[in-house]
Design an enzyme around this catalytic site. Structure first.
Site, PDB file in Angstrom:
ATOM      1  N   GLU A 173       6.168  30.086  40.263  1.00 53.65           N
ATOM      2  CA  GLU A 173       6.704  28.724  40.217  1.00 53.65           C
ATOM      3  C   GLU A 173       5.642  27.640  40.430  1.00 53.65           C
ATOM      4  O   GLU A 173       5.706  26.579  39.805  1.00 53.65           O
ATOM      5  CB  GLU A 173       7.818  28.585  41.258  1.00 53.65           C
ATOM      6  CG  GLU A 173       9.030  29.457  40.913  1.00 53.65           C
ATOM      7  CD  GLU A 173      10.122  29.437  41.974  1.00 53.65           C
ATOM      8  OE1 GLU A 173       9.950  28.772  43.022  1.00 53.65           O
ATOM      9  OE2 GLU A 173      11.166  30.082  41.746  1.00 53.65           O
ATOM     10  N   TYR A 197      13.819  28.996  35.373  1.00 52.13           N
ATOM     11  CA  TYR A 197      14.879  29.853  35.936  1.00 52.13           C
ATOM     12  C   TYR A 197      15.069  31.144  35.140  1.00 52.13           C
ATOM     13  O   TYR A 197      16.164  31.708  35.150  1.00 52.13           O
ATOM     14  CB  TYR A 197      16.185  29.071  36.008  1.00 52.13           C
ATOM     15  CG  TYR A 197      16.317  28.176  37.224  1.00 52.13           C
ATOM     16  CD1 TYR A 197      16.317  28.708  38.528  1.00 52.13           C
ATOM     17  CD2 TYR A 197      16.476  26.802  37.089  1.00 52.13           C
ATOM     18  CE1 TYR A 197      16.466  27.896  39.639  1.00 52.13           C
ATOM     19  CE2 TYR A 197      16.620  25.969  38.210  1.00 52.13           C
ATOM     20  CZ  TYR A 197      16.624  26.540  39.474  1.00 52.13           C
ATOM     21  OH  TYR A 197      16.779  25.726  40.579  1.00 52.13           O
ATOM     22  N   ARG A 218      21.254  21.028  52.395  1.00 51.19           N
ATOM     23  CA  ARG A 218      22.412  21.307  51.550  1.00 51.19           C
ATOM     24  C   ARG A 218      23.731  21.033  52.272  1.00 51.19           C
ATOM     25  O   ARG A 218      24.668  20.495  51.674  1.00 51.19           O
ATOM     26  CB  ARG A 218      22.333  22.733  51.015  1.00 51.19           C
ATOM     27  CG  ARG A 218      21.295  22.863  49.883  1.00 51.19           C
ATOM     28  CD  ARG A 218      20.929  24.281  49.594  1.00 51.19           C
ATOM     29  NE  ARG A 218      20.247  24.452  48.305  1.00 51.19           N
ATOM     30  CZ  ARG A 218      19.725  25.604  47.891  1.00 51.19           C
ATOM     31  NH1 ARG A 218      19.789  26.674  48.668  1.00 51.19           N
ATOM     32  NH2 ARG A 218      19.123  25.686  46.725  1.00 51.19           N
ATOM     33  N   LYS A 257      16.167  18.182  43.110  1.00 50.39           N
ATOM     34  CA  LYS A 257      16.884  18.309  41.841  1.00 50.39           C
ATOM     35  C   LYS A 257      17.429  16.943  41.384  1.00 50.39           C
ATOM     36  O   LYS A 257      17.436  15.978  42.169  1.00 50.39           O
ATOM     37  CB  LYS A 257      18.012  19.337  42.016  1.00 50.39           C
ATOM     38  CG  LYS A 257      17.507  20.753  42.372  1.00 50.39           C
ATOM     39  CD  LYS A 257      18.653  21.756  42.427  1.00 50.39           C
ATOM     40  CE  LYS A 257      18.152  23.151  42.774  1.00 50.39           C
ATOM     41  NZ  LYS A 257      19.236  24.170  42.672  1.00 50.39           N
ATOM     42  N   ARG A 285      13.178  27.396  53.073  1.00 45.16           N
ATOM     43  CA  ARG A 285      14.522  27.942  52.826  1.00 45.16           C
ATOM     44  C   ARG A 285      15.458  27.633  54.008  1.00 45.16           C
ATOM     45  O   ARG A 285      16.639  27.348  53.805  1.00 45.16           O
ATOM     46  CB  ARG A 285      14.450  29.456  52.595  1.00 45.16           C
ATOM     47  CG  ARG A 285      13.612  29.890  51.397  1.00 45.16           C
ATOM     48  CD  ARG A 285      14.286  29.794  50.070  1.00 45.16           C
ATOM     49  NE  ARG A 285      15.535  30.495  49.972  1.00 45.16           N
ATOM     50  CZ  ARG A 285      16.237  30.572  48.833  1.00 45.16           C
ATOM     51  NH1 ARG A 285      15.785  29.997  47.713  1.00 45.16           N
ATOM     52  NH2 ARG A 285      17.384  31.194  48.792  1.00 45.16           N
ATOM     53  N   PHE A 306      25.837  31.398  35.381  1.00 49.05           N
ATOM     54  CA  PHE A 306      25.577  29.968  35.611  1.00 49.05           C
ATOM     55  C   PHE A 306      24.294  29.468  34.932  1.00 49.05           C
ATOM     56  O   PHE A 306      23.936  28.297  35.069  1.00 49.05           O
ATOM     57  CB  PHE A 306      25.536  29.675  37.123  1.00 49.05           C
ATOM     58  CG  PHE A 306      24.534  30.500  37.907  1.00 49.05           C
ATOM     59  CD1 PHE A 306      23.189  30.147  37.973  1.00 49.05           C
ATOM     60  CD2 PHE A 306      24.949  31.631  38.597  1.00 49.05           C
ATOM     61  CE1 PHE A 306      22.276  30.884  38.695  1.00 49.05           C
ATOM     62  CE2 PHE A 306      24.039  32.395  39.336  1.00 49.05           C
ATOM     63  CZ  PHE A 306      22.697  32.021  39.377  1.00 49.05           C
ATOM     64  N   ASN A 332      23.038  21.261  44.374  1.00 51.79           N
ATOM     65  CA  ASN A 332      22.713  21.497  45.789  1.00 51.79           C
ATOM     66  C   ASN A 332      21.367  20.918  46.204  1.00 51.79           C
ATOM     67  O   ASN A 332      20.697  21.411  47.110  1.00 51.79           O
ATOM     68  CB  ASN A 332      22.843  22.994  46.118  1.00 51.79           C
ATOM     69  CG  ASN A 332      21.910  23.846  45.271  1.00 51.79           C
ATOM     70  OD1 ASN A 332      21.096  23.309  44.522  1.00 51.79           O
ATOM     71  ND2 ASN A 332      22.004  25.154  45.414  1.00 51.79           N
ATOM     72  N   HIS A 339      15.461  22.869  45.608  1.00 52.14           N
ATOM     73  CA  HIS A 339      15.030  24.242  45.308  1.00 52.14           C
ATOM     74  C   HIS A 339      13.876  24.614  46.233  1.00 52.14           C
ATOM     75  O   HIS A 339      13.056  23.766  46.566  1.00 52.14           O
ATOM     76  CB  HIS A 339      14.541  24.339  43.849  1.00 52.14           C
ATOM     77  CG  HIS A 339      13.830  25.634  43.566  1.00 52.14           C
ATOM     78  ND1 HIS A 339      14.504  26.792  43.234  1.00 52.14           N
ATOM     79  CD2 HIS A 339      12.501  25.966  43.630  1.00 52.14           C
ATOM     80  CE1 HIS A 339      13.618  27.774  43.090  1.00 52.14           C
ATOM     81  NE2 HIS A 339      12.399  27.305  43.322  1.00 52.14           N
TER      82      HIS A 339
HETATM   83  O1  CDP Z   1      18.475  27.998  44.895  1.00 57.71           O
HETATM   84  P1  CDP Z   1      18.749  29.325  45.587  1.00 57.71           P
HETATM   85  O2  CDP Z   1      17.538  30.227  45.631  1.00 57.71           O
HETATM   86  O3  CDP Z   1      19.396  29.131  46.935  1.00 57.71           O
HETATM   87  O4  CDP Z   1      19.884  30.073  44.721  1.00 57.71           O
HETATM   88  P2  CDP Z   1      19.756  31.037  43.450  1.00 57.71           P
HETATM   89  O5  CDP Z   1      20.708  32.161  43.644  1.00 57.71           O
HETATM   90  O6  CDP Z   1      18.329  31.369  43.159  1.00 57.71           O
HETATM   91  O7  CDP Z   1      20.345  30.154  42.265  1.00 57.71           O
HETATM   92  C1  CDP Z   1      19.554  29.136  41.672  1.00 57.71           C
HETATM   93  C2  CDP Z   1      20.422  27.909  41.512  1.00 57.71           C
HETATM   94  O8  CDP Z   1      21.468  28.201  40.592  1.00 57.71           O
HETATM   95  C3  CDP Z   1      21.142  27.444  42.758  1.00 57.71           C
HETATM   96  O9  CDP Z   1      20.343  26.672  43.622  1.00 57.71           O
HETATM   97  C4  CDP Z   1      22.277  26.630  42.161  1.00 57.71           C
HETATM   98  O10 CDP Z   1      21.848  25.340  41.740  1.00 57.71           O
HETATM   99  C5  CDP Z   1      22.631  27.456  40.925  1.00 57.71           C
HETATM  100  N1  CDP Z   1      23.749  28.386  41.152  1.00 57.71           N
HETATM  101  C6  CDP Z   1      24.993  28.111  40.583  1.00 57.71           C
HETATM  102  O11 CDP Z   1      25.152  27.090  39.924  1.00 57.71           O
HETATM  103  N2  CDP Z   1      26.043  28.974  40.788  1.00 57.71           N
HETATM  104  C7  CDP Z   1      25.885  30.103  41.501  1.00 57.71           C
HETATM  105  N3  CDP Z   1      26.926  30.937  41.679  1.00 57.71           N
HETATM  106  C8  CDP Z   1      24.626  30.398  42.074  1.00 57.71           C
HETATM  107  C9  CDP Z   1      23.583  29.517  41.888  1.00 57.71           C
HETATM  108 MG    MG Z   2      16.484  31.087  44.073  1.00 56.83          MG
END
Ligand code: CDP
Ligand code: MG
Length: 137
Positions: A126, A49, A102, A9, A85, A57, A112, A115
């Site tokens: 994706e 996304y 992370r 990112k 992951r 968010f 973070n 991705h």
């Molecule tokens: O990236 P990951 O699959 O771990 O998390 P996600 O639940 O798919 O969310 C996508 C991205 O949204 C995260 O990696 C964060 O950058 C952001 N995010 C956020 O800003 N605030 C949250 N409460 C959850 C996710």
């Molecule tokens: Mg995700």
């Protein structure tokens, strides 16, 4: 053999840890099958996304993801989706296991660093979002 999509990112690129992130994938036996640096538009990030479009968010996340260059890559290996992951760690760096990307580098739940596709279904959306079949070797 499985393929997954990973992104370093904008915060990871800014922190100069592209090599560090790639090294962590490679040293776990995963192979980079495609890689490029791009800058997403706001619309590009929103489309990527789209599954999160109802989440609070979404606006902030897609703004962050389009604020600077990112490195997108296809990673290949046995159980690549789960392995990536695991190497990444939990979404919130406060919950991420020690030694994960992370835990080591992320500043907060949004910024973070990395991705990784969360399922075969996500990977199949994706990967072609960024790469044509001819670009994956
Ligand atoms: O990236 P990951 O699959 O771990 O998390 P996600 O639940 O798919 O969310 C996508 C991205 O949204 C995260 O990696 C964060 O950058 C952001 N995010 C956020 O800003 N605030 C949250 N409460 C959850 C996710
Ligand atoms: Mg995700």
């Amino acid at each position: 053999m499985e393929r997954t999509l990973s992104i370093i990112k904008p915060d990871g690129v800014k922190k100069n840890i592209i090599g560090e992130v790639i090294k962590r994938f490679e040293e776990k036996g995963l192979r980079i099958a495609a890689l490029k640096m791009i800058k997403m538009s706001r619309e590009d990030a929103k489309g990527f996304y789209i599954v999160h479009k109802e989440r609070p968010f979404y606006e902030s996340l897609t703004s962050f993801m389009s604020e600077g260059p990112v490195v997108v890559m296809v990673i290949e290996g046995e159980s690549a989706i789960t392995k990536v992951r695991e190497i990444m760690g939990a979404t919130n760096p406060k919950d991420a296991a020690p030694g994960t990307i992370r835990a080591d580098f992320a500043s907060d739940i949004e910024h973070n660093i990395v991705h990784g596709s969360d399922s075969k279904e996500s990977a199949s959306y994706e990967i072609p979002y960024f790469f044509s079949a001819l670009e994956i070797k």
